[in-house]
Design a protein around this motif. Sequence first.
Motif, short mmCIF file in Angstrom:
data_model
loop_
_atom_site.label_atom_id
_atom_site.label_comp_id
_atom_site.label_asym_id
_atom_site.label_seq_id
_atom_site.Cartn_x
_atom_site.Cartn_y
_atom_site.Cartn_z
N ASP A 39 0.83 -1.20 0.00
CA ASP A 39 0.00 0.00 0.00
C ASP A 39 0.87 1.26 0.00
O ASP A 39 2.08 1.21 0.23
CB ASP A 39 -0.99 -0.01 1.17
N ARG A 40 0.21 2.38 -0.26
CA ARG A 40 0.91 3.64 -0.41
C ARG A 40 1.72 4.02 0.84
O ARG A 40 2.86 4.47 0.76
CB ARG A 40 -0.08 4.76 -0.73
N ASP A 41 1.13 3.84 2.02
CA ASP A 41 1.81 4.21 3.26
C ASP A 41 3.06 3.36 3.49
O ASP A 41 4.08 3.87 3.97
CB ASP A 41 0.87 4.08 4.45
N THR A 42 3.00 2.10 3.14
CA THR A 42 4.17 1.22 3.27
C THR A 42 5.28 1.70 2.35
O THR A 42 6.44 1.82 2.77
CB THR A 42 3.79 -0.23 2.94
N ILE A 43 4.93 1.98 1.11
CA ILE A 43 5.92 2.46 0.14
C ILE A 43 6.52 3.79 0.60
O ILE A 43 7.74 3.98 0.54
CB ILE A 43 5.30 2.58 -1.26
N ALA A 44 5.67 4.69 1.06
CA ALA A 44 6.16 5.99 1.55
C ALA A 44 7.14 5.81 2.69
O ALA A 44 8.15 6.52 2.78
CB ALA A 44 4.99 6.86 1.97
#
Length: 78
Positions: free
Chosen positions: A68-73
Amino acid sequence: MKHFEVLGTGCKKCINTAETIERVARELGQPVEVVKITDPAKIMEYQVMSTPAVALDGKVVHSGSIPDRDTIAGWINP
């Protein structure tokens, strides 16, 4: 610059994973390198059994789904 490797056979989920990493990096204004690894022998060197998988600077940090986006960020801006 962070170096990401997306490990997988080139399936839609693998493509989406690479595109998502690139998109999040652009949103954060951070340069990243994203390389797609489709060679089964190279994938096995990472001992990955479930794809898509993501390696960050040579270490597997995720496997089996699109992160997910938060993990990648979090990977880009720890």
